[in-house]
Design an enzyme around this catalytic site. Structure first.
Site, PDB file in Angstrom:
ATOM      1  N   GLU A 134     152.415 105.238  27.484  1.00 21.16           N
ATOM      2  CA  GLU A 134     152.885 106.302  28.388  1.00 21.16           C
ATOM      3  C   GLU A 134     151.806 106.471  29.442  1.00 21.16           C
ATOM      4  OE1 GLU A 134     155.736 107.715  28.345  1.00 21.16           O
ATOM      5  OE2 GLU A 134     156.534 107.322  26.353  1.00 21.16           O
TER       6      GLU A 134
ATOM      7  N   CYS B 128     151.493 114.188  34.403  1.00 20.12           N
ATOM      8  CA  CYS B 128     151.903 112.807  34.718  1.00 20.12           C
ATOM      9  C   CYS B 128     153.206 112.748  35.500  1.00 20.12           C
ATOM     10  CB  CYS B 128     152.025 112.003  33.435  1.00 20.12           C
ATOM     11  SG  CYS B 128     153.196 112.735  32.266  1.00 20.12           S
TER      12      CYS B 128
HETATM   13  P1  NAD Z   1     141.696 110.532  28.824  1.00 19.19           P
HETATM   14  O1  NAD Z   1     140.475 110.155  29.606  1.00 19.19           O
HETATM   15  O2  NAD Z   1     141.685 111.758  27.999  1.00 19.19           O
HETATM   16  O3  NAD Z   1     142.045 109.265  27.939  1.00 19.19           O
HETATM   17  C1  NAD Z   1     143.171 109.234  27.103  1.00 19.19           C
HETATM   18  C2  NAD Z   1     142.775 108.816  25.709  1.00 19.19           C
HETATM   19  O4  NAD Z   1     142.321 107.466  25.751  1.00 19.19           O
HETATM   20  C3  NAD Z   1     141.639 109.644  25.113  1.00 19.19           C
HETATM   21  O5  NAD Z   1     141.980 110.000  23.802  1.00 19.19           O
HETATM   22  C4  NAD Z   1     140.463 108.688  25.173  1.00 19.19           C
HETATM   23  O6  NAD Z   1     139.528 108.924  24.132  1.00 19.19           O
HETATM   24  C5  NAD Z   1     141.135 107.361  24.981  1.00 19.19           C
HETATM   25  N1  NAD Z   1     140.368 106.206  25.484  1.00 19.19           N
HETATM   26  C6  NAD Z   1     139.541 106.168  26.546  1.00 19.19           C
HETATM   27  N2  NAD Z   1     139.044 104.918  26.691  1.00 19.19           N
HETATM   28  C7  NAD Z   1     139.582 104.166  25.704  1.00 19.19           C
HETATM   29  C8  NAD Z   1     139.478 102.783  25.320  1.00 19.19           C
HETATM   30  N3  NAD Z   1     138.717 101.931  26.003  1.00 19.19           N
HETATM   31  N4  NAD Z   1     140.197 102.364  24.262  1.00 19.19           N
HETATM   32  C9  NAD Z   1     140.980 103.210  23.557  1.00 19.19           C
HETATM   33  N5  NAD Z   1     141.140 104.518  23.890  1.00 19.19           N
HETATM   34  C10 NAD Z   1     140.444 104.981  24.940  1.00 19.19           C
HETATM   35  O7  NAD Z   1     142.936 110.690  29.750  1.00 19.19           O
HETATM   36  P2  NAD Z   1     143.256 110.034  31.123  1.00 19.19           P
HETATM   37  O8  NAD Z   1     143.426 108.565  30.975  1.00 19.19           O
HETATM   38  O9  NAD Z   1     142.375 110.576  32.189  1.00 19.19           O
HETATM   39  O10 NAD Z   1     144.708 110.731  31.300  1.00 19.19           O
HETATM   40  C11 NAD Z   1     145.258 110.929  32.517  1.00 19.19           C
HETATM   41  C12 NAD Z   1     146.266 109.822  32.766  1.00 19.19           C
HETATM   42  O11 NAD Z   1     147.258 109.895  31.761  1.00 19.19           O
HETATM   43  C13 NAD Z   1     146.984 109.965  34.077  1.00 19.19           C
HETATM   44  O12 NAD Z   1     147.127 108.692  34.659  1.00 19.19           O
HETATM   45  C14 NAD Z   1     148.335 110.508  33.658  1.00 19.19           C
HETATM   46  O13 NAD Z   1     149.375 110.241  34.568  1.00 19.19           O
HETATM   47  C15 NAD Z   1     148.540 109.839  32.358  1.00 19.19           C
HETATM   48  N6  NAD Z   1     149.473 110.567  31.540  1.00 19.19           N
HETATM   49  C16 NAD Z   1     150.648 109.970  31.234  1.00 19.19           C
HETATM   50  C17 NAD Z   1     151.594 110.653  30.479  1.00 19.19           C
HETATM   51  C18 NAD Z   1     152.909 110.039  30.117  1.00 19.19           C
HETATM   52  O14 NAD Z   1     153.586 110.600  29.244  1.00 19.19           O
HETATM   53  N7  NAD Z   1     153.304 108.941  30.702  1.00 19.19           N
HETATM   54  C19 NAD Z   1     151.310 111.939  30.039  1.00 19.19           C
HETATM   55  C20 NAD Z   1     150.088 112.505  30.367  1.00 19.19           C
HETATM   56  C21 NAD Z   1     149.166 111.806  31.108  1.00 19.19           C
END
Ligand code: NAD
Length: 487
Positions: free
Chosen positions: A231, A265
């Site tokens: 997602e 998102c």
């Molecule tokens: P974040 O930085 O919190 O990361 C998300 C998760 O990934 C965390 O639990 C983090 O610990 C983990 N993570 C980080 N690096 C990793 C790696 N190398 N390997 C495994 N796991 C790892 O969140 P973010 O990425 O800044 O979230 C924002 C993004 O999420 C935006 O692009 C947003 O659009 C997207 N988003 C999508 C949805 C959806 O349902 N499609 C919903 C919410 C947010």
């Protein structure tokens, strides 16, 4: 083992940070427990989901407090509506439909060849499912998918974001007080834990977050041939087709944009407005903010940006626009950023250059580029020039909306509103292309976390032995099929 057998409430700060070995041990314990409970009954699954509902309702006020702590500022009604009642509504929808979803799905057979044989799809639990969730909706995106995972008979481990320490600690505490750890467990931690988590041999792995990390998660999962649901984010456009700019449509665009201060998102990342209606758009947007959210960034309506680094990124995007002489309209009189609660005013950027950062990156904050177009085909071409978005919003009559939907692709879409496709427990939710793959919510979520086992039951009067030697029987069947005209 009863789900309610677990320890009474464990204070969040007493939960130990997991070691990598501890993570593996927790995973193995879930696997062993699944091996002894491969197909939980309907009643057992219902009990698990009812426990989840009770957990969310009992912790409503603490959830709100944890969100305020992590975000600096977070409107209480929005916490209740989205993070608590949204999850509870989703769980109740699943409870109402679970029996029907669990039933075998009959499939057609060919009686001429297979006699009275039957076939059906059996939705089997997959096993142990991992869920890596992001910071922006710490409960909705960790507990929400858990509903369909548990409904499908699985066990679940969640790794929430390190950017929301208060929410992640509360989540771990709530789950530990409600579920046995071999059924549902939360593991908190930073990058090292996240990477070890994604490398475990899950029966399915859900990741919600940015496309860049999504690639790394998918690569780690590939080593175990673990199926993934991704997602992801991206730039969701709102297209106001010619003649559709009004107080109502602009309220929908701006009202959606300021939910969670743009950190959503399915938020409107940019909107497309016909050249003849741009000034109307600006006037309606200004009037809406002055009436609905006066002094927005100083008010209780406004959520803080998650971290100083994220706030600085947004400031830099705006500054780059200023440096390129873009027209920036700040939709409130007070134009100051509050570094303590990380709240900043909502701004429009009119007709920005396509090579500016705010037209290339997902914005995820209170900045809305207004892309100006001269005809509908050009607006559609602009959308199609970008990656396929998670959501697409079209304002206009049904015929023109149908035309736009037919010529574009997105994970979901909404007509004459924004983001509501993600709020329905009945509607499959997910992305396409760079905005992700797979679905949760509703029956599609249940199926995503199930193994659709195809089952064939032999009856009588079939010709199955035509597959066996000697193939003289097969030759006769081939001849019969060819002469029947059904080939
Ligand atoms: P974040 O930085 O919190 O990361 C998300 C998760 O990934 C965390 O639990 C983090 O610990 C983990 N993570 C980080 N690096 C990793 C790696 N190398 N390997 C495994 N796991 C790892 O969140 P973010 O990425 O800044 O979230 C924002 C993004 O999420 C935006 O692009 C947003 O659009 C997207 N988003 C999508 C949805 C959806 O349902 N499609 C919903 C919410 C947010």
């Amino acid at each position: 083992m009863s789900i309610l057998e677990a320890s009474a409430s464990v204070p969040a700060q007493e939960l130990e940070a997991p070691t990598i070995a501890g993570l593996r041990a927790a995973f193995d314990a879930q696997r062993d427990a699944f091996a002894g409970d491969r197909n939980p009954t309907l009643d057992e699954r219902r009990r698990r989901i009812e426990a989840l509902i009770g957990m969310m309702l009992a912790n409503r006020q603490r959830i709100s407090a944890a969100l305020s702590q992590d975000f600096g500022a977070h409107p209480v009604p929005a916490s209740d509506l989205i993070e608590v009642l949204g999850v509870v509504g989703r769980a109740r929808y699943v409870l109402a439909n679970l029996e029907a979803w669990m039933a075998p799905i009959p499939r057609e057979t060919d009686p001429a060849f297979l006699g009275t044989s039957r076939a059906y799809i059996q939705s089997q639990p997959k096993g142990v499912i991992g869920n890596i969730s992001p910071w922006n909706f710490p409960f909705d995106l960790s507990v929400g998918p858990m509903i369909e995972m548990l409904a499908a008979g699985n066990r679940v481990m969640v790794k929430p974001s390190e950017f929301t320490p208060a929410c992640s600690a509360l989540l771990a505490e709530m789950v530990a007080a409600t579920f046995d750890p071999t059924l549902v467990q939360v593991v908190t931690g930073g990058l090292e834990v996240a990477q070890a988590f994604s490398a475990l041999p899950w029966d399915h792995l859900l990741y919600t977050g940015s496309p860049n990390v999504g690639r790394q998660v998918m690569a780690a999962a590939a080593r175990n041939l673990t199926p993934v649901t991704l997602e992801l984010g991206g730039k969701c456009p709102a297209l106001l087709t010619p003649g559709s700019v009004s107080a109502v449509s602009v309220e929908s665009v701006i009202g959606t944009k300021i939910i969670k201060n743009g950190q959503m998102c399915v938020s409107v990342d940019y909107c497309l407005v016909h050249r003849s209606e741009v000034e109307d758009f600006v006037d309606y947007a200004t009037a809406f903010m002055h009436t609905a959210a006066p002094s927005y960034s100083r008010s209780d309506e406004c959520t803080g940006i998650i971290s100083t680094r994220h706030l600085e990124r947004l400031q830099a995007l705006l500054q780059e626009g200023r440096d390129h002489h873009a027209r920036i309209v700040t939709l409130e009189r007070d134009q100051e950023v509050d570094p303590t609660t990380r709240r900043m005013p909502m701004s429009l950027v009119i007709d920005p250059d396509q090579d500016l950062g705010l037209m290339r990156e997902e914005i995820f904050g209170p900045i809305l580029p207004v892309v100006v177009y001269d005809d509908l085909e050009a607006a559609i071409a602009t959308i199609n020039a970008g990656e396929r978005p998670l959501g697409l919003y079209v304002f206009g009559d049904q015929a023109v909306a149908d035309r736009v939907l037919a010529q574009t692709s997105s994970g979901g879409a909404a007509i004459n509103t924004c983001a509501m496709q993600s709020a329905l427990p009945s509607l499959a939710f997910g992305g396409v292309g760079m905005s992700g793959m797979g679905r949760h919510h509703g029956v599609e979520g249940f199926r995503e976390f199930s193994n659709p086992r195809g089952v064939f039951v032999r009856g009588e009067g079939d010709m199955i032995d035509a597959f066996y030697s000697p193939y003289a029987k097969a030759a006769a069947v081939v001849q019969a099929v060819l002469s029947s005209g059904h080939n």
